[in-house]
Design a protein around this motif. Structure first.
Motif: not given
Length: 335
Positions: A167-193
């Motif tokens: 229950t505590q860690v279930a991700l909503s559809e919107q949260e899953t999309k948000r993670l995808k966006v930040v993953t794309e940012a890390m691919a663009r800027q490796p220092a974020l990894v």
């Protein structure tokens, strides 16, 4: 002509949308357009128990030091990659604030000042669009609820506690999309990894510090003290000294201070790019001109490099051997 109204970032949702637009090049940034981060991001930690009534324990204090360490390391990677630690002036500018409220202990960590300062420091070092991607990506990594939730989810899976904490860690559809966006940012800027790993270390320290709490609520995710104790902890990764000798192309040269240069290098032998410092105090102007020409002409050069790596990333590198004779003679390296 009046300056444009800033882009106000006041929530994770707004940050995600602006970051998505920047990654897709849908964001228009006219001269004078800026980010207003005065209300974002913040992290709220609520602790209940015998030792928590408007106060924090020494362990919680140490965890907050880990949070500051993550901010400091992000600054160095992005602003001063040849540096080992912040100056006193930089520490003052990049300090995060933490306030404690009574009624259990509610600790609010505010990153907005540090990120605003980082935005200023990156001006002239990156394009405005890349600054938006870097700063908002870092803000989401440091303070977005979904990143904290994903962190706890991964620890719960490693500890075999996924069902208990479903229950505590279930991700909503919107949260899953948000993670995808930040993953794309890390691919663009490796220092974020590396920044994400450092902030995960800080989140781990926060959970460990709550071992004597009845409950801990980390940015909206509530656990009992026992649950926090049972999550798998990974030891902090330590950097390793390595030699990265090989043939490189110089993709950029900067001169941050007298007596040194910072070279952006790309290996011709493996998939590896990083920045390395070079002591130039003994070089004459003709040698410095050759250095600039090597960058312009993408001349491959054999370099001897001492470096430190952390989690596979080069965190610090110094050029200790440079094939100046080959450069002066215009010869390609023997390898």
């Amino acid at each position: 002509m009046a300056a444009e109204q800033p882009i106000v970032i006041a929530s994770d949702a707004t940050a995600e949308e602006v970051l998505r637009q920047a990654l897709a090049r849908e964001l228009t940034l006219h001269p004078g357009k800026s980010l207003d981060l005065s209300k974002w991001p913040t992290v709220e930690i609520t602790l209940t128990g015998a030792h928590y009534d408007g106060t924090i324990t020494a362990a919680t204090g140490k965890a907050l030091v880990e949070v500051q360490h993550a901010v400091d390391q992000a600054y160095l990677r992005l602003v001063r990659p040849d540096g080992r630690r912040l100056t006193d002036a930089e520490k003052n500018k990049m300090a995060v604030t933490a306030t404690v409220e009574r009624g259990s202990s509610v600790v609010t960590v505010d990153f907005s000042g540090a990120l605003t300062q980082l935005t200023t420091e990156l001006a002239g070092k990156m394009s405005p669009m890349d600054i938006v991607i870097t700063v908002l990506g870092l803000g989401i990594i440091a303070g977005a609820t979904v990143v904290a939730k994903q962190f706890i989810k991964s620890r719960a899976e490693a500890a075999g506690k996924s069902t208990e904490l479903a229950t505590q860690v279930a991700l909503s559809e919107q949260e899953t999309k948000r993670l995808k966006v930040v993953t794309e940012a890390m691919a663009r800027q490796p220092a974020l990894v590396s920044a994400r790993d450092d902030f995960d270390d800080a989140r781990d320290a926060i959970l460990r510090s709550a071992s004597d709490a009845t409950t801990i609520r980390l940015d909206g995710i509530q656990l009992t003290g026992e649950q926090a104790r049972r999550l798998t902890r990974e030891p902090r990764a330590t950097s390793q000294e390595v030699q990265l000798n090989g043939v490189y192309l110089i993709t950029e040269v900067s001169w941050p201070r007298d007596g040194s240069a910072v070279l952006e290098l790309r290996s011709t032998e493996r998939s590896l790019e990083f920045k390395a410092s070079l002591d130039t105090r003994s070089l004459i102007q003709a040698d410095k001109d050759l250095l600039a020409a090597a960058e312009w002409n993408r001349t491959p050069l054999y370099l001897s490099i001492n470096a430190r790596t952390l989690r596979g990333n080069v965190t610090n590198a110094t050029i200790v051997g440079f094939d100046w004779d080959a450069l002066r003679d215009g010869k390609a390296p023997a390898g």
